[in-house]
Enzyme design. Structure first.
Site, PDB file in Angstrom:
ATOM      1  N   ASN A  49       0.851  -1.186   0.000  1.00 52.17           N
ATOM      2  CA  ASN A  49       0.000   0.000   0.000  1.00 52.17           C
ATOM      3  C   ASN A  49       0.898   1.252   0.000  1.00 52.17           C
ATOM      4  OD1 ASN A  49      -1.501   2.207   0.936  1.00 52.17           O
ATOM      5  ND2 ASN A  49      -3.094   0.821   1.666  1.00 52.17           N
ATOM      6  N   ASP A  84      -0.041   4.421  -0.407  1.00 56.16           N
ATOM      7  CA  ASP A  84      -0.665   5.697   0.009  1.00 56.16           C
ATOM      8  C   ASP A  84       0.248   6.525   0.886  1.00 56.16           C
ATOM      9  OD1 ASP A  84      -2.957   4.740  -1.037  1.00 56.16           O
ATOM     10  OD2 ASP A  84      -3.974   4.405   0.876  1.00 56.16           O
ATOM     11  N   HIS A  85       0.988   5.796   1.736  1.00 54.36           N
ATOM     12  CA  HIS A  85       1.752   6.495   2.779  1.00 54.36           C
ATOM     13  C   HIS A  85       2.867   7.357   2.179  1.00 54.36           C
ATOM     14  CE1 HIS A  85      -0.485   4.075   5.665  1.00 54.36           C
ATOM     15  NE2 HIS A  85      -0.313   3.096   4.801  1.00 54.36           N
ATOM     16  N   ARG A 130       3.609  18.355   3.105  1.00 52.82           N
ATOM     17  CA  ARG A 130       4.206  19.628   2.698  1.00 52.82           C
ATOM     18  C   ARG A 130       3.496  20.260   1.502  1.00 52.82           C
ATOM     19  NH1 ARG A 130       9.374  20.528   4.968  1.00 52.82           N
ATOM     20  NH2 ARG A 130       9.305  22.544   3.946  1.00 52.82           N
ATOM     21  N   HIS A 155      -5.542   3.916  -2.059  1.00 54.16           N
ATOM     22  CA  HIS A 155      -6.891   4.256  -1.606  1.00 54.16           C
ATOM     23  C   HIS A 155      -7.219   5.666  -2.099  1.00 54.16           C
ATOM     24  CE1 HIS A 155      -9.767   4.554   2.158  1.00 54.16           C
ATOM     25  NE2 HIS A 155     -10.366   4.857   1.035  1.00 54.16           N
ATOM     26  N   ARG A 164      -9.426   8.294  -1.512  1.00 50.85           N
ATOM     27  CA  ARG A 164     -10.437   8.721  -0.533  1.00 50.85           C
ATOM     28  C   ARG A 164     -11.279   9.846  -1.090  1.00 50.85           C
ATOM     29  NH1 ARG A 164      -9.299   6.993   4.978  1.00 50.85           N
ATOM     30  NH2 ARG A 164     -10.984   8.392   5.511  1.00 50.85           N
ATOM     31  N   ARG A 188      -7.217  13.017   0.591  1.00 48.75           N
ATOM     32  CA  ARG A 188      -6.213  13.553   1.525  1.00 48.75           C
ATOM     33  C   ARG A 188      -4.797  13.050   1.240  1.00 48.75           C
ATOM     34  NH1 ARG A 188      -7.558  10.285   7.035  1.00 48.75           N
ATOM     35  NH2 ARG A 188      -9.596  11.190   6.750  1.00 48.75           N
ATOM     36  N   HIS A 189      -4.691  11.947   0.494  1.00 50.47           N
ATOM     37  CA  HIS A 189      -3.328  11.558   0.086  1.00 50.47           C
ATOM     38  C   HIS A 189      -3.259  11.235  -1.402  1.00 50.47           C
ATOM     39  CE1 HIS A 189      -5.115   7.779   1.405  1.00 50.47           C
ATOM     40  NE2 HIS A 189      -4.942   8.055   2.688  1.00 50.47           N
ATOM     41  N   GLU A 217      -8.543   0.869  -3.513  1.00 50.73           N
ATOM     42  CA  GLU A 217      -9.524   0.899  -2.425  1.00 50.73           C
ATOM     43  C   GLU A 217     -10.402   2.130  -2.578  1.00 50.73           C
ATOM     44  OE1 GLU A 217      -7.312   1.095   1.176  1.00 50.73           O
ATOM     45  OE2 GLU A 217      -6.287  -0.781   0.815  1.00 50.73           O
ATOM     46  N   THR A 241      -7.470   6.669   9.842  1.00 53.53           N
ATOM     47  CA  THR A 241      -7.329   5.606   8.850  1.00 53.53           C
ATOM     48  C   THR A 241      -8.597   4.754   8.923  1.00 53.53           C
ATOM     49  OG1 THR A 241      -5.950   3.756   8.120  1.00 53.53           O
ATOM     50  CG2 THR A 241      -6.057   4.112  10.485  1.00 53.53           C
ATOM     51  N   THR A 242      -8.737   3.791   7.996  1.00 52.61           N
ATOM     52  CA  THR A 242      -9.968   2.985   7.949  1.00 52.61           C
ATOM     53  C   THR A 242     -10.119   2.173   9.231  1.00 52.61           C
ATOM     54  OG1 THR A 242      -9.463   2.812   5.609  1.00 52.61           O
ATOM     55  CG2 THR A 242     -11.283   1.476   6.416  1.00 52.61           C
ATOM     56  N   GLU A 300     -11.470  -9.030   2.191  1.00 58.35           N
ATOM     57  CA  GLU A 300     -10.232  -8.710   2.904  1.00 58.35           C
ATOM     58  C   GLU A 300     -10.603  -8.520   4.370  1.00 58.35           C
ATOM     59  OE1 GLU A 300      -7.622  -5.759   1.196  1.00 58.35           O
ATOM     60  OE2 GLU A 300      -6.688  -5.343   3.148  1.00 58.35           O
ATOM     61  N   HIS A 320      -4.315  -4.315   7.366  1.00 62.72           N
ATOM     62  CA  HIS A 320      -4.467  -3.157   8.250  1.00 62.72           C
ATOM     63  C   HIS A 320      -3.721  -3.387   9.556  1.00 62.72           C
ATOM     64  CE1 HIS A 320      -5.897   0.466  10.094  1.00 62.72           C
ATOM     65  NE2 HIS A 320      -6.364   0.818   8.919  1.00 62.72           N
ATOM     66  N   GLY A 321      -2.697  -2.577   9.753  1.00 68.59           N
ATOM     67  CA  GLY A 321      -1.931  -2.658  10.998  1.00 68.59           C
ATOM     68  C   GLY A 321      -0.964  -3.827  11.055  1.00 68.59           C
ATOM     69  N   GLY A 370       1.035  -1.474   4.321  1.00 68.76           N
ATOM     70  CA  GLY A 370       1.567  -0.188   3.894  1.00 68.76           C
ATOM     71  C   GLY A 370       2.401   0.514   4.943  1.00 68.76           C
ATOM     72  N   GLN A 371       1.755   0.933   6.018  1.00 69.81           N
ATOM     73  CA  GLN A 371       2.380   1.867   6.945  1.00 69.81           C
ATOM     74  C   GLN A 371       3.762   1.431   7.407  1.00 69.81           C
ATOM     75  OE1 GLN A 371       3.088   2.770  10.255  1.00 69.81           O
ATOM     76  NE2 GLN A 371       2.948   4.958   9.893  1.00 69.81           N
TER      77      GLN A 371
HETATM   78  N1  PXP Z   1      -6.015  -2.923   3.484  1.00 68.35           N
HETATM   79  C1  PXP Z   1      -6.968  -1.936   3.505  1.00 68.35           C
HETATM   80  C2  PXP Z   1      -8.313  -2.227   2.951  1.00 68.35           C
HETATM   81  C3  PXP Z   1      -6.643  -0.663   4.031  1.00 68.35           C
HETATM   82  O1  PXP Z   1      -7.583   0.308   4.059  1.00 68.35           O
HETATM   83  C4  PXP Z   1      -5.335  -0.426   4.489  1.00 68.35           C
HETATM   84  C5  PXP Z   1      -4.965   0.936   5.014  1.00 68.35           C
HETATM   85  O2  PXP Z   1      -4.990   1.868   4.009  1.00 68.35           O
HETATM   86  C6  PXP Z   1      -4.408  -1.460   4.407  1.00 68.35           C
HETATM   87  C7  PXP Z   1      -4.786  -2.703   3.926  1.00 68.35           C
HETATM   88  C8  PXP Z   1      -2.981  -1.283   4.848  1.00 68.35           C
HETATM   89  O3  PXP Z   1      -2.924  -0.964   6.191  1.00 68.35           O
HETATM   90  P1  PXP Z   1      -1.551  -0.460   6.841  1.00 68.35           P
HETATM   91  O4  PXP Z   1      -1.190   0.785   6.156  1.00 68.35           O
HETATM   92  O5  PXP Z   1      -1.910  -0.298   8.276  1.00 68.35           O
HETATM   93  O6  PXP Z   1      -0.540  -1.547   6.609  1.00 68.35           O
END
Ligand code: PXP
Length: 260
Positions: free
Chosen positions: A6, A8-9, A17, A42, A44, A48-49, A69, A99-100, A150, A213-214, A235-236
């Site tokens: 992911n 997005d980050h 910035r 994603h 959104r 926002r990103h 997403e 976040t979601t 998912e 997620h997480g 992602g994160q």
């Molecule tokens: N899967 C979905 C559906 C998500 O919304 C996210 C967060 O954007 C992720 C996976 C990845 O989560 P993380 O960034 O916490 O790894």
């Protein structure tokens, strides 16, 4: 076990910035070179990103399949349908969230979901629903005609962090999980067993199963060992590690844990 990265980050850093760098587009070839299987982004509603032009360029130029997403807002579904990514993962969205925060209410807002899924399928985009791990949600996802589900692993990740992440007495402690260790261990076990049981159930029903997620370098291994989960979207933690190691190494480290 497939890995969707992911990215997005990267756009989160850029938007901090409001300048042109870093550009998530630059990540595409590195993610591929590191052996990941999918790009996840994603779009959104508040942009926002990831912005519309990011999504368009990423879908157009990525050599890896793109998992886009999105929420069921008609404006967003129209954009996704036009872009035709490989997959659309429908997620719930609240403007005020960081976040979601949870899975879709698949048994709730069925008309909007049905409409979105039909529109995406018309463009031959496969559909995944981001759900909390419950039997009702997987049955509803099947009824709605989704190819994938998912599982939202956020609760598992939070419990894990409180148990093993030294979060206690830090600003990042999670107040509702400020519980005795024995209780947290039981919650973690139950959450994990639920993933194991429900992923097998979903797979038997013909759904393909992803999770995300997480997930991070500490908690990923157990989830990656569940046979019926085919793919993790992460992602994160990868982008956070890449600040120090570079993106390619951060992905290689994650793949080693997942596949090792
Ligand atoms: N899967 C979905 C559906 C998500 O919304 C996210 C967060 O954007 C992720 C996976 C990845 O989560 P993380 O960034 O916490 O790894």
């Amino acid at each position: 076990m497939l890995l969707g990265v992911n990215i997005d980050h990267i756009a989160v850093l850029r938007e901090a910035r409001r300048i042109a760098d870093p550009d998530p587009l630059d990540a595409l070839s590195i993610v591929k070179r590191a052996g990941a299987d999918q790009i996840t982004i994603h779009l959104r509603e508040d942009r926002r990103h990831i912005r519309d032009e990011d999504a368009a360029n990423i879908v157009r130029l990525s050599a890896l399949p793109v998992n886009l997403e999105c929420a069921t807002a008609p404006e967003i579904i129209d954009i996704v349908s036009d872009l035709r990514p490989h997959r659309a993962t429908i997620v719930p969205e609240k403007r005020e969230e960081v976040t979601t925060e949870g899975g879709l209410a698949v048994t709730g807002d069925q008309p909007a979901l049905k409409k979105a899924i039909a529109q995406l399928h018309e463009k031959e985009i496969e559909v995944s629903l981001f759900i909390d791990p419950t039997q009702e949600s997987i049955e509803a996802a099947l009824d709605l005609g989704a190819e994938w589900i998912e599982f939202h692993t956020g609760k598992y990740a939070n419990i894990y962090a409180m148990l093993y992440g030294n979060l206690g007495n830090t600003p990042y402690a999670i107040p509702e999980l400020d519980l005795p260790r024995k209780e947290l261990k039981k919650m973690l076990y139950d959450e994990f067993e639920t993933f194991r049981y429900l992923s097998a159930e979903a797979s038997k029903m013909g759904l393909r199963v992803a999770a995300g997620h997480g997930l991070n370098y500490q908690n990923v291994k157990a989830i990656a060992e569940i046979d019926w989960i085919e793919e993790l979207n992460i992602g994160q933690c990868i982008i956070a590690r890449s600040v120090y190691t570079g993106l390619e190494q951060a992905i290689l480290d994650m793949r080693e844990l997942m596949l090792g």
